[in-house]
Design an enzyme around this catalytic site. Structure first.
Site, PDB file in Angstrom:
ATOM      1  N   SER A 111      41.650  38.571  27.955  1.00  0.00           N
ATOM      2  CA  SER A 111      42.769  37.799  28.524  1.00  0.00           C
ATOM      3  C   SER A 111      43.386  38.602  29.659  1.00  0.00           C
ATOM      4  O   SER A 111      43.363  39.830  29.639  1.00  0.00           O
ATOM      5  CB  SER A 111      43.884  37.557  27.509  1.00  0.00           C
ATOM      6  OG  SER A 111      43.416  37.476  26.203  1.00  0.00           O
ATOM      7  N   GLU A 141      38.197  38.940  33.395  1.00  0.00           N
ATOM      8  CA  GLU A 141      37.204  37.934  33.777  1.00  0.00           C
ATOM      9  C   GLU A 141      37.534  37.396  35.167  1.00  0.00           C
ATOM     10  O   GLU A 141      38.684  37.117  35.464  1.00  0.00           O
ATOM     11  CB  GLU A 141      37.243  36.796  32.736  1.00  0.00           C
ATOM     12  CG  GLU A 141      36.187  35.747  32.935  1.00  0.00           C
ATOM     13  CD  GLU A 141      34.810  36.377  33.119  1.00  0.00           C
ATOM     14  OE1 GLU A 141      34.317  37.035  32.201  1.00  0.00           O
ATOM     15  OE2 GLU A 141      34.243  36.224  34.223  1.00  0.00           O
ATOM     16  N   LEU A 143      35.600  34.741  36.612  1.00  0.00           N
ATOM     17  CA  LEU A 143      34.984  33.433  36.871  1.00  0.00           C
ATOM     18  C   LEU A 143      36.047  32.434  37.301  1.00  0.00           C
ATOM     19  O   LEU A 143      37.226  32.584  36.976  1.00  0.00           O
ATOM     20  CB  LEU A 143      34.267  32.911  35.620  1.00  0.00           C
ATOM     21  CG  LEU A 143      35.094  32.498  34.408  1.00  0.00           C
ATOM     22  CD1 LEU A 143      35.707  31.114  34.531  1.00  0.00           C
ATOM     23  CD2 LEU A 143      34.235  32.538  33.169  1.00  0.00           C
ATOM     24  N   LEU A 201      45.192  41.271  38.217  1.00  0.00           N
ATOM     25  CA  LEU A 201      46.385  40.628  38.802  1.00  0.00           C
ATOM     26  C   LEU A 201      46.309  40.688  40.326  1.00  0.00           C
ATOM     27  O   LEU A 201      46.657  39.730  41.023  1.00  0.00           O
ATOM     28  CB  LEU A 201      47.664  41.322  38.311  1.00  0.00           C
ATOM     29  CG  LEU A 201      47.962  41.223  36.814  1.00  0.00           C
ATOM     30  CD1 LEU A 201      49.249  41.976  36.483  1.00  0.00           C
ATOM     31  CD2 LEU A 201      48.098  39.774  36.376  1.00  0.00           C
ATOM     32  N   ALA A 203      43.619  40.829  42.261  1.00  0.00           N
ATOM     33  CA  ALA A 203      42.604  39.922  42.821  1.00  0.00           C
ATOM     34  C   ALA A 203      43.186  38.509  42.925  1.00  0.00           C
ATOM     35  O   ALA A 203      43.072  37.850  43.963  1.00  0.00           O
ATOM     36  CB  ALA A 203      41.357  39.925  41.940  1.00  0.00           C
ATOM     37  N   CYS A 256      46.036  30.241  36.378  1.00  0.00           N
ATOM     38  CA  CYS A 256      46.045  31.689  36.626  1.00  0.00           C
ATOM     39  C   CYS A 256      46.937  32.146  37.768  1.00  0.00           C
ATOM     40  O   CYS A 256      47.728  33.067  37.591  1.00  0.00           O
ATOM     41  CB  CYS A 256      44.626  32.154  36.900  1.00  0.00           C
ATOM     42  SG  CYS A 256      43.502  31.662  35.605  1.00  0.00           S
ATOM     43  N   PHE A 257      46.786  31.533  38.943  1.00  0.00           N
ATOM     44  CA  PHE A 257      47.418  32.119  40.125  1.00  0.00           C
ATOM     45  C   PHE A 257      48.928  32.279  39.958  1.00  0.00           C
ATOM     46  O   PHE A 257      49.472  33.366  40.135  1.00  0.00           O
ATOM     47  CB  PHE A 257      47.116  31.271  41.364  1.00  0.00           C
ATOM     48  CG  PHE A 257      45.730  31.465  41.915  1.00  0.00           C
ATOM     49  CD1 PHE A 257      44.895  32.438  41.404  1.00  0.00           C
ATOM     50  CD2 PHE A 257      45.257  30.677  42.952  1.00  0.00           C
ATOM     51  CE1 PHE A 257      43.613  32.629  41.901  1.00  0.00           C
ATOM     52  CE2 PHE A 257      43.979  30.857  43.465  1.00  0.00           C
ATOM     53  CZ  PHE A 257      43.159  31.830  42.935  1.00  0.00           C
ATOM     54  N   LYS A 259      50.824  32.069  37.271  1.00  0.00           N
ATOM     55  CA  LYS A 259      51.179  32.904  36.107  1.00  0.00           C
ATOM     56  C   LYS A 259      50.980  34.392  36.426  1.00  0.00           C
ATOM     57  O   LYS A 259      51.844  35.220  36.137  1.00  0.00           O
ATOM     58  CB  LYS A 259      50.298  32.496  34.913  1.00  0.00           C
ATOM     59  CG  LYS A 259      50.421  33.363  33.685  1.00  0.00           C
ATOM     60  CD  LYS A 259      49.612  32.796  32.532  1.00  0.00           C
ATOM     61  CE  LYS A 259      48.139  33.027  32.643  1.00  0.00           C
ATOM     62  NZ  LYS A 259      47.648  34.351  32.247  1.00  0.00           N
ATOM     63  N   ARG A 431      43.470  17.226  50.582  1.00  0.00           N
ATOM     64  CA  ARG A 431      42.340  18.162  50.450  1.00  0.00           C
ATOM     65  C   ARG A 431      41.443  18.164  51.681  1.00  0.00           C
ATOM     66  O   ARG A 431      40.346  18.729  51.644  1.00  0.00           O
ATOM     67  CB  ARG A 431      41.495  17.775  49.229  1.00  0.00           C
ATOM     68  CG  ARG A 431      42.242  17.919  47.909  1.00  0.00           C
ATOM     69  CD  ARG A 431      42.472  19.372  47.575  1.00  0.00           C
ATOM     70  NE  ARG A 431      43.114  19.549  46.283  1.00  0.00           N
ATOM     71  CZ  ARG A 431      43.233  20.738  45.701  1.00  0.00           C
ATOM     72  NH1 ARG A 431      42.781  21.822  46.287  1.00  0.00           N
ATOM     73  NH2 ARG A 431      43.834  20.838  44.551  1.00  0.00           N
TER      74      ARG A 431
HETATM   75  C1  UGA Z   1      40.953  31.733  39.827  1.00  0.00           C
HETATM   76  C2  UGA Z   1      40.153  32.812  40.571  1.00  0.00           C
HETATM   77  O1  UGA Z   1      39.471  32.229  41.688  1.00  0.00           O
HETATM   78  C3  UGA Z   1      39.132  33.453  39.636  1.00  0.00           C
HETATM   79  O2  UGA Z   1      38.453  34.511  40.297  1.00  0.00           O
HETATM   80  C4  UGA Z   1      39.867  34.003  38.403  1.00  0.00           C
HETATM   81  O3  UGA Z   1      38.962  34.575  37.479  1.00  0.00           O
HETATM   82  C5  UGA Z   1      40.602  32.859  37.734  1.00  0.00           C
HETATM   83  O4  UGA Z   1      41.546  32.294  38.654  1.00  0.00           O
HETATM   84  C6  UGA Z   1      41.308  33.407  36.517  1.00  0.00           C
HETATM   85  O5  UGA Z   1      42.184  34.258  36.674  1.00  0.00           O
HETATM   86  O6  UGA Z   1      40.929  33.043  35.398  1.00  0.00           O
HETATM   87  P1  UGA Z   1      40.501  29.185  39.168  1.00  0.00           P
HETATM   88  O7  UGA Z   1      41.977  29.129  38.965  1.00  0.00           O
HETATM   89  O8  UGA Z   1      39.616  28.689  38.083  1.00  0.00           O
HETATM   90  O9  UGA Z   1      40.036  30.698  39.463  1.00  0.00           O
HETATM   91  O10 UGA Z   1      40.119  28.345  40.478  1.00  0.00           O
HETATM   92  P2  UGA Z   1      40.133  28.660  42.046  1.00  0.00           P
HETATM   93  O11 UGA Z   1      38.824  28.243  42.581  1.00  0.00           O
HETATM   94  O12 UGA Z   1      40.578  30.006  42.365  1.00  0.00           O
HETATM   95  O13 UGA Z   1      41.206  27.615  42.585  1.00  0.00           O
HETATM   96  C7  UGA Z   1      42.602  27.764  42.352  1.00  0.00           C
HETATM   97  C8  UGA Z   1      43.385  26.761  43.158  1.00  0.00           C
HETATM   98  O14 UGA Z   1      43.348  27.070  44.546  1.00  0.00           O
HETATM   99  C9  UGA Z   1      42.862  25.333  43.035  1.00  0.00           C
HETATM  100  O15 UGA Z   1      43.945  24.439  42.918  1.00  0.00           O
HETATM  101  C10 UGA Z   1      42.123  25.140  44.334  1.00  0.00           C
HETATM  102  O16 UGA Z   1      42.028  23.796  44.712  1.00  0.00           O
HETATM  103  C11 UGA Z   1      42.998  25.933  45.294  1.00  0.00           C
HETATM  104  N1  UGA Z   1      42.296  26.356  46.530  1.00  0.00           N
HETATM  105  C12 UGA Z   1      41.217  27.178  46.459  1.00  0.00           C
HETATM  106  C13 UGA Z   1      42.756  25.930  47.755  1.00  0.00           C
HETATM  107  O17 UGA Z   1      43.756  25.185  47.845  1.00  0.00           O
HETATM  108  N2  UGA Z   1      42.117  26.343  48.896  1.00  0.00           N
HETATM  109  C14 UGA Z   1      41.032  27.169  48.851  1.00  0.00           C
HETATM  110  O18 UGA Z   1      40.496  27.516  49.932  1.00  0.00           O
HETATM  111  C15 UGA Z   1      40.574  27.596  47.603  1.00  0.00           C
END
Ligand code: UGA
Length: 453
Positions: A111, A141, A143, A201, A203, A256-257, A259, A431
């Protein structure tokens, strides 16, 4: 864990959870989450070296390595409410491990946790150890949802942090040997515990910051006539910046982001670093600003009121290829539009009606970013209907908002949609997914993020 089972046939993996219904779902044909490619992996290993069970204590007792992946939500009350991570589940997991263990264990933090959590966990385990030796590792993680299987098959890196003692190094080696079944050695990074915890955190903060940066630019593009896609392309060609993760959007979402950044902010504040805390806080503020801006654009374009108007919401998940709605920008946009008394018809290929209704009626924690409105009144929630497809959702609508970048929205018959909408028919593309020229040719009034009107 399913991917570990697939790649390491010699290792037995038991996934345990106290939720009976969740484990039953993992043992059924209908997995509890939608993730492309996951079902195939689970089906290949389940019953061979991958098991799902509610017998938590038995499997913890038998295990050599225990990955703890309990959730660490943002605290809603008490010290650090709205920012700090709630470690209740982690602590009870650690106490349970201490209670049932009769042999030495490697306990892996999977986690995402605040920096120095390992120290707290270590204390709980060591002070209840009854002579058993524990090694704590941090193995965050990386991913992303929607691409989880690909990310796990071919990770940019695996990160393992541990104590710098001989025992700590031995534990790191044991975990490294698991990943080495399929991950090239040079992509397995080992660090001390705190670097691993903080890297996770950091990253996510850097990734989210990129999105807030490009979203901030999108507002300036709209004001000046620049096109944010052209700006992203131009800056992404600089190899130091790179082309990925530069898509302007209605805002980032996901579990994630936000939080993790709130957590980072809290850690900075606790360490007497208010300037650093404020710097990262701004990433969230710009994200809130972007969602607000989108709602304001919808309302102001539609003659300053959406009261009683039907608006189709296309996509509710926080990104494509997932049914996950945690912190999805769609929640804030929908609440904003409902606040102006719009009628919403929502379509998402992977999100259930129940989930949508729950998300829109739930209260949010009250931190100092005002976008989190009060829970919706029952009347407002009644203004929401959920449609089976995009055509039904948009029928007789005054406007449509694209909030998730589902591929199927690219190939819809927009002429048919236009013919069945009220006129003037508005498209608000959160989008940047539609072909603006084509839609304008059909007759739509189109608003895209960061593009000339
Ligand atoms: C994110 C990170 O990318 C992963 O590396 C990390 O492991 C994960 O959080 C985590 O901490 O578990 P995730 O939240 O699954 O992954 O998805 P993202 O692809 O990062 O997208 C996050 C948000 O950003 C989405 O709402 C997406 O639409 C948005 N986004 C992404 C944008 O608005 N613009 C972009 O160019 C990319």
């Amino acid at each position: 864990m399913a991917v570990i089972a697939l790649k390491c046939p010699s290792i037995e993996v038991a996934v345990v959870d106290i939720s009976v219904s969740r484990i039953a779902a993992w043992n059924s044909d209908q997995l509890p989450i939608y993730e492309p490619g996951l079902e195939e992996v689970v089906k290949q290993c389940r019953g061979k070296n991958l098991f799902f069970s509610t017998d938590v204590e038995k499997h913890v007792f038998e295990a050599d390595i225990i990955f703890v992946s309990v959730n660490t939500p943002t605290k809603t009350r008490g010290l650090g409410a709205g920012k700090a991570a709630d470690l209740t589940y982690w602590e009870s997991a650690a106490r349970m491990i201490a209670d049932v263990s009769k042999s030495n264990k490697i306990v892996v933090e999977k986690s995402t946790v605040p920096v120095k959590t390992a120290e707290a966990i270590e204390k709980i385990l060591v002070h209840n150890s009854k002579g058993i030796k524990y090694q704590i590792l941090s193995n965050p993680e990386f991913l992303a949802e929607g691409t989880a299987i690909q990310d796990l098959f071919n990770p940019d890196r695996v990160l393992i942090g541990g104590r710098e003692t001989p025992e700590g190094q031995k534990a790191i080696k044991a975990l490294k040997d698991v990943y080495a079944h399929w991950v090239p050695e040079d992509r397995i990074i080992t660090t001390n515990l705190w670097s691993a915890e903080l890297s996770k955190l950091a990253a996510n903060a850097f990734l989210a910051q990129r999105i807030s940066s490009v979203n901030a630019m999108s507002a300036l593009c709209e004001a000046t006539g620049a096109d944010v896609s052209q700006v992203s392309h131009a800056i992404g060609k600089d190899s130091r910046i790179g082309p990925k993760f530069l898509n302007a959007s209605v805002g980032f979402g996901g579990s994630c982001f936000q939080k993790d950044i709130l957590n980072l902010v809290y850690i900075c504040e606790c360490n007497g670093l208010p300037e650093v805390a404020n710097y990262w806080k701004q990433v969230i503020k710009v994200n809130d600003y972007q969602k607000n801006r989108f709602v304001n654009r919808v309302v102001s374009s539609m003659f300053n009121t959406v009261s009683g108007k039907k608006i189709a919401i296309m996509g509710f998940a926080f990104k494509k290829d997932t049914g996950d709605t945690r912190e999805t920008p769609a929640i804030d946009v929908c609440k904003g539009l409902l606040g102006d008394k719009a009628r919403l018809s929502i379509y998402d290929p992977q999100v259930t009606e129940d989930q949508i209704q729950r998300d829109l009626s739930m209260n949010k924690f009250d931190w100092d970013h005002p976008i989190h409105l009060q829970p919706m009144s029952p009347t407002a929630v009644r203004q929401v209907s959920v449609a089976w497809d995009a055509y039904e959702a948009t029928k007789d609508a005054h406007g449509l908002c694209i909030l998730t970048e589902w591929d199927e929205f690219k190939t819809l018959d927009y002429q048919r949609i236009f013919d069945n909408m009220q006129k003037p028919a508005f498209v608000f593309d959160g989008r940047n997914l539609v072909n603006v020229d084509k839609l304008r040719e059909i007759g739509f009034i189109v608003y895209s993020i960061g593009k000339p009107l």
